[in-house]
Design a protein around this motif. Structure first.
Motif, short mmCIF file in Angstrom:
data_model
loop_
_atom_site.label_atom_id
_atom_site.label_comp_id
_atom_site.label_asym_id
_atom_site.label_seq_id
_atom_site.Cartn_x
_atom_site.Cartn_y
_atom_site.Cartn_z
N ALA A 13 -5.50 -4.25 -6.31
CA ALA A 13 -4.97 -2.96 -6.76
C ALA A 13 -5.99 -2.20 -7.59
O ALA A 13 -6.15 -0.98 -7.45
N ARG A 14 -6.72 -2.90 -8.45
CA ARG A 14 -7.66 -2.24 -9.36
C ARG A 14 -8.90 -1.72 -8.60
O ARG A 14 -9.40 -0.64 -8.90
N ALA A 38 0.55 -14.76 0.53
CA ALA A 38 1.46 -15.77 -0.03
C ALA A 38 2.35 -15.16 -1.11
O ALA A 38 3.54 -15.48 -1.21
N LEU A 39 1.77 -14.27 -1.91
CA LEU A 39 2.56 -13.60 -2.94
C LEU A 39 3.62 -12.70 -2.31
O LEU A 39 4.78 -12.67 -2.76
N GLU A 40 3.25 -11.97 -1.28
CA GLU A 40 4.21 -11.11 -0.59
C GLU A 40 5.35 -11.93 0.02
O GLU A 40 6.51 -11.52 -0.01
N PHE A 48 1.28 -4.04 -0.44
CA PHE A 48 0.25 -3.07 -0.07
C PHE A 48 0.56 -2.49 1.30
O PHE A 48 1.07 -3.18 2.19
N ALA A 49 0.27 -1.21 1.44
CA ALA A 49 0.31 -0.56 2.75
C ALA A 49 -1.12 -0.56 3.27
O ALA A 49 -2.01 0.06 2.66
N ARG A 50 -1.39 -1.26 4.36
CA ARG A 50 -2.75 -1.44 4.87
C ARG A 50 -2.99 -0.51 6.05
O ARG A 50 -2.20 -0.44 6.98
N LEU A 57 -0.95 0.68 -2.81
CA LEU A 57 0.24 -0.02 -3.26
C LEU A 57 1.50 0.60 -2.68
O LEU A 57 1.63 1.82 -2.58
N THR A 58 2.45 -0.25 -2.33
CA THR A 58 3.78 0.23 -1.98
C THR A 58 4.55 0.46 -3.28
O THR A 58 4.07 0.17 -4.38
N GLU A 59 5.77 0.97 -3.15
CA GLU A 59 6.59 1.17 -4.35
C GLU A 59 6.85 -0.17 -5.04
O GLU A 59 6.79 -0.28 -6.27
#
Length: 302
Positions: A13-14, A38-40, A48-50, A57-59
């Motif tokens: 994200a950063r 794995a976190l998702e 994330f929207a790829r 980032l998604t909402e």
């Protein structure tokens, strides 16, 4: 959730992408991608929207990022504090404390700190909470232990140590000696209290106002001990912290109030914009640890 997953997620994200995050973390991009996937899977939503050109980032990702950064920040501060504690071998700590600290065993806490850090020079100053906060502002004390009132200024940071309650103290044989009583039942009695501007006086004034009267305070003094002496001599009644009312001293009757006025908890206070030095931080942690160890149900590790 694993710490590595949160760290990799925050890095993506950063830095705005998996490749740059992997470069900064000095790991393979595939490892970063695998941890984020794995976190998702763990949270059950896409973070994330790829696209072929960028990662945003998604909402849900925005919501989680706010929390993750708070967690990682707390961990960084904890590591820094622990490193500082390990390095404390000398220094000086000036502690301010009020005379009444509820059930908190300040001498025991300071003794434990001194045993662990014998090279740190400890100094103790006592007074009313307003006086001690003035000393804290001036840099004359590093920490203050005392009641944490609701109106504590935003320039301070506090940590609760123990709770406290308020009781009515009356002379032996007083008509009010069979509690619980309402504070309004004492409206015609003279009160003994600390001076105007003190925390105890504020508690009395607020509780009396809630009960529909203004207290008459012909006797002002500067300590809980002298309040007890004056009440014991039959010169009036008083509100006191229960711990102060029940300590050994001149005979008084301790009466429960219904409803009981709120008493601020006892806590340790420091300035928000002036971070305590390593020795003072170590002392603060020792004060907090002593409070935690004294709580009912706390098990000590051997």
């Amino acid at each position: 959730m694993e710490l590595r997953q949160l760290t990799y997620f925050e890095a993506v994200a950063r830095h705005g992408g998996f490749t740059r995050a992997a470069e900064r973390l000095r790991v393979a991009q595939s490892a970063v991608s695998a941890q984020v996937r794995a976190l998702e899977a763990e949270v059950g939503v896409a973070l994330f929207a790829r696209t072929t050109r960028r990662v945003v980032l998604t909402e849900a990702g925005e919501v989680l990022l706010h929390r993750v950064r708070r967690v990682l920040g707390e961990l960084d501060e904890a590591r820094e504090e622990l490193a500082g504690l390990a390095a404390v071998v000398s220094g000086r700590v000036t502690l301010g404390a009020t005379a009444v600290l509820g059930t908190y065993d300040l001498p025991g806490a300071l003794a434990a700190f001194h045993r662990r850090f014998p090279g740190v020079r400890l100094t103790l100053r006592t007074g009313l909470i307003a006086e001690l906060l003035t000393l804290l502002d001036a840099g004359d004390v590093d920490l203050v232990v005392g009641p944490v009132h609701d109106d504590l200024a935003a320039r301070y940071v506090s940590r609760r140590l123990v709770g406290e309650e308020v009781v009515l103290v009356v002379p032996p044989g007083s008509r009010l000696g069979a509690g619980p009583v309402r504070l309004a039942d004492a409206r015609d009695e003279p009160f003994v209290c600390l001076p105007a501007g003190s925390g105890l006086r504020a508690i009395l004034d607020r509780a009396a106002a809630d009960a529909g009267f203004a207290p008459r305070v012909p006797f002002e003094t500067h300590s809980a001990a002298s309040i007890r002496e004056l009440v014991s001599a039959g010169l009036g009644v008083a509100l006191l912290a229960a711990s102060a009312a029940r300590t050994p001293g001149p005979p008084v009757a301790v009466v429960a109030l219904d409803p009981a006025p709120a008493h601020p908890p006892i806590g340790v206070i420091h300035q928000r914009d002036r971070r305590p030095g390593a020795a003072a931080r170590a002392c603060r942690q020792a004060l907090i640890a002593a409070a935690a160890a004294a709580r009912p149900g706390t098990r000590r590790r051997r």
